[in-house]
Design a protein around this motif. Structure first.
Motif, PDB file in Angstrom:
ATOM      1  N   ALA A 175     -23.047 -41.037 111.908  1.00  0.00           N
ATOM      2  CA  ALA A 175     -23.441 -41.732 111.037  1.00  0.00           C
ATOM      3  C   ALA A 175     -25.148 -41.834 110.910  1.00  0.00           C
ATOM      4  O   ALA A 175     -25.522 -41.684 110.115  1.00  0.00           O
ATOM      5  N   LEU A 176     -25.555 -42.188 112.402  1.00  0.00           N
ATOM      6  CA  LEU A 176     -26.697 -41.719 112.229  1.00  0.00           C
ATOM      7  C   LEU A 176     -27.620 -40.895 111.925  1.00  0.00           C
ATOM      8  O   LEU A 176     -28.108 -40.499 110.995  1.00  0.00           O
ATOM      9  N   GLN A 177     -26.868 -39.761 112.553  1.00  0.00           N
ATOM     10  CA  GLN A 177     -27.778 -38.237 111.741  1.00  0.00           C
ATOM     11  C   GLN A 177     -27.580 -38.143 110.910  1.00  0.00           C
ATOM     12  O   GLN A 177     -28.885 -36.987 110.364  1.00  0.00           O
ATOM     13  N   ASN A 178     -26.590 -38.579 109.857  1.00  0.00           N
ATOM     14  CA  ASN A 178     -26.308 -38.070 108.693  1.00  0.00           C
ATOM     15  C   ASN A 178     -27.450 -39.484 108.105  1.00  0.00           C
ATOM     16  O   ASN A 178     -27.676 -38.804 106.718  1.00  0.00           O
ATOM     17  N   LEU A 179     -27.521 -40.107 109.136  1.00  0.00           N
ATOM     18  CA  LEU A 179     -28.653 -41.202 107.825  1.00  0.00           C
ATOM     19  C   LEU A 179     -29.872 -40.627 108.108  1.00  0.00           C
ATOM     20  O   LEU A 179     -30.978 -41.044 106.719  1.00  0.00           O
ATOM     21  N   LEU A 180     -30.541 -39.913 108.794  1.00  0.00           N
ATOM     22  CA  LEU A 180     -31.341 -39.401 108.832  1.00  0.00           C
ATOM     23  C   LEU A 180     -31.725 -38.109 108.434  1.00  0.00           C
ATOM     24  O   LEU A 180     -33.494 -37.686 108.216  1.00  0.00           O
ATOM     25  N   LYS A 181     -30.691 -37.170 107.491  1.00  0.00           N
ATOM     26  CA  LYS A 181     -31.634 -36.287 106.513  1.00  0.00           C
ATOM     27  C   LYS A 181     -31.817 -36.848 106.192  1.00  0.00           C
ATOM     28  O   LYS A 181     -32.108 -36.068 104.842  1.00  0.00           O
ATOM     29  N   GLY A 182     -31.759 -37.804 104.990  1.00  0.00           N
ATOM     30  CA  GLY A 182     -32.400 -38.355 103.779  1.00  0.00           C
ATOM     31  C   GLY A 182     -31.370 -38.593 103.027  1.00  0.00           C
ATOM     32  O   GLY A 182     -31.225 -40.342 102.640  1.00  0.00           O
ATOM     33  N   LYS A 183     -30.140 -37.582 102.271  1.00  0.00           N
ATOM     34  CA  LYS A 183     -29.621 -38.217 101.037  1.00  0.00           C
ATOM     35  C   LYS A 183     -28.351 -39.098 101.293  1.00  0.00           C
ATOM     36  O   LYS A 183     -27.390 -38.322 101.064  1.00  0.00           O
ATOM     37  N   LEU A 184     -28.274 -39.905 101.443  1.00  0.00           N
ATOM     38  CA  LEU A 184     -26.884 -40.885 101.673  1.00  0.00           C
ATOM     39  C   LEU A 184     -26.806 -41.883 101.343  1.00  0.00           C
ATOM     40  O   LEU A 184     -28.535 -42.887 101.810  1.00  0.00           O
ATOM     41  N   THR A 185     -25.805 -42.597 100.978  1.00  0.00           N
ATOM     42  CA  THR A 185     -25.977 -43.825 100.543  1.00  0.00           C
ATOM     43  C   THR A 185     -24.551 -44.275 100.203  1.00  0.00           C
ATOM     44  O   THR A 185     -23.756 -43.379  99.982  1.00  0.00           O
ATOM     45  N   THR A 186     -24.370 -45.842 100.502  1.00  0.00           N
ATOM     46  CA  THR A 186     -23.156 -46.067 100.751  1.00  0.00           C
ATOM     47  C   THR A 186     -22.422 -46.377  98.929  1.00  0.00           C
ATOM     48  O   THR A 186     -21.375 -46.707  98.230  1.00  0.00           O
ATOM     49  N   LEU A 187     -23.723 -46.335  98.552  1.00  0.00           N
ATOM     50  CA  LEU A 187     -22.892 -47.148  96.671  1.00  0.00           C
ATOM     51  C   LEU A 187     -24.147 -46.022  96.122  1.00  0.00           C
ATOM     52  O   LEU A 187     -25.368 -46.513  95.510  1.00  0.00           O
TER      53      LEU A 187
END
Length: 213
Positions: free
Chosen positions: A168-180
Motif C-alpha cells: 500500500a505504501l509503495q502504491n501511495l507514493l506512485k501518485g495516482k491512488l485514492t480510495t475515494l
C-alpha cells in the motif's frame, strides 16, 4: 472603560482577559464584551489559538511583528464530522503572526499542502477528531495533522485488496491512488511530498520520510 483599556494596552503592550478583570475589578463577561468591540473597531488584535494562549495587542504591525517570536505556534483539536479544511486554513490566516513571513509562493504551497493533508484525514481516517499543529519561524514553517483513525496504509491495503501495508505504501507514493475516486484524484499526498522540504507519514509502526533537501 474602553478608553481605560486602550491606555492599559499602550502601557503594557499585551494583555489577557484575566489581566483586565484584575485591573478594573469587573466581570470576565464585561471585559470580553469590551475586547470584542475594540477588535471590531480595529483598535486591537486577538492573537493565539486557545484560551490559554490567547491575548490581545494594539493593532500596530510593528508591535505584532515584535511579538511574533512568542506567537509562532497554532495548536487545536477539531471534531471531524462537518469539518472543512478551508475553514481551518482561514483560522490560520487570522493569526497575524503565523503566515506573515511567507512569500506569496510559499503561502500558495503551504495552503495546498495543509488543506490536502487535512482533507485526507477528514475523508479517510474515520477518526472522531483531528489535531492540528503549526509552527512558524522567520525561515521555516511546519505543520502536523494527527488523527486516531484506521491508519493510511491499512486503509489503502484493505480498500485495494493488497497483500500488505508495504505494498500500500509503495502504491501511495506512485501518485495516482485514492480510495475515494469520486472526491479526488489521490495525487495530494504525492504532490505534497514533492513540494515540502521534508515530508513524513507515520502510521502504525511504519514511518516514511521524504527529505527533498
Amino acid at each position: 472603560m474602553k478608553e481605560k483599556i486602550i491606555k492599559e494596552f499602550q502601557e503594557l503592550k499585551k494583555l489577557k482577559t484575566a489581566d483586565l478583570v484584575e485591573k478594573f475589578q469587573i466581570s470576565r463577561q464585561a471585559v470580553q464584551r469590551h475586547l470584542r468591540d475594540l477588535v471590531k473597531q480595529g483598535k486591537i488584535r486577538q492573537l493565539g489559538s486557545s484560551r490559554k494562549t490567547t491575548f490581545y495587542v494594539l493593532n500596530e504591525p510593528g508591535l505584532i511583528q515584535e511579538l511574533s517570536s512568542e506567537l509562532a505556534e497554532f495548536k487545536k483539536r477539531y471534531q471531524v464530522i462537518g469539518l472543512e479544511e478551508e475553514r481551518v486554513y482561514r483560522e490560520l490566516q487570522a493569526q497575524a503572526y503565523l503566515l506573515a513571513n511567507l512569500s506569496e509562493t510559499a503561502q500558495r504551497l503551504f495552503h495546498y499542502a495543509f488543506t490536502e493533508m487535512l482533507n485526507n484525514a477528514i475523508d479517510h481516517s474515520k477518526s472522531d477528531f483531528v489535531d492540528v499543529q503549526v509552527n512558524a519561524a522567520p525561515e521555516l514553517i511546519r505543520f502536523e495533522v494527527r488523527d486516531r483513525g484506521v491508519g493510511i496504509f491499512e486503509n489503502i491495503r484493505s480498500k485495494q485488496d493488497l497483500a500488505s501495508e508495504m505494498e500500500a505504501l509503495q502504491n501511495l507514493l506512485k501518485g495516482k491512488l485514492t480510495t475515494l475516486p469520486e472526491y479526488h484524484s489521490g495525487e495530494g499526498i504525492f504532490f505534497t511530498s514533492k513540494a515540502a522540504d521534508r515530508f513524513e507519514i507515520l502510521s502504525h509502526r511504519k514511518k516514511v520520510i521524504i527529505d527533498n533537501r
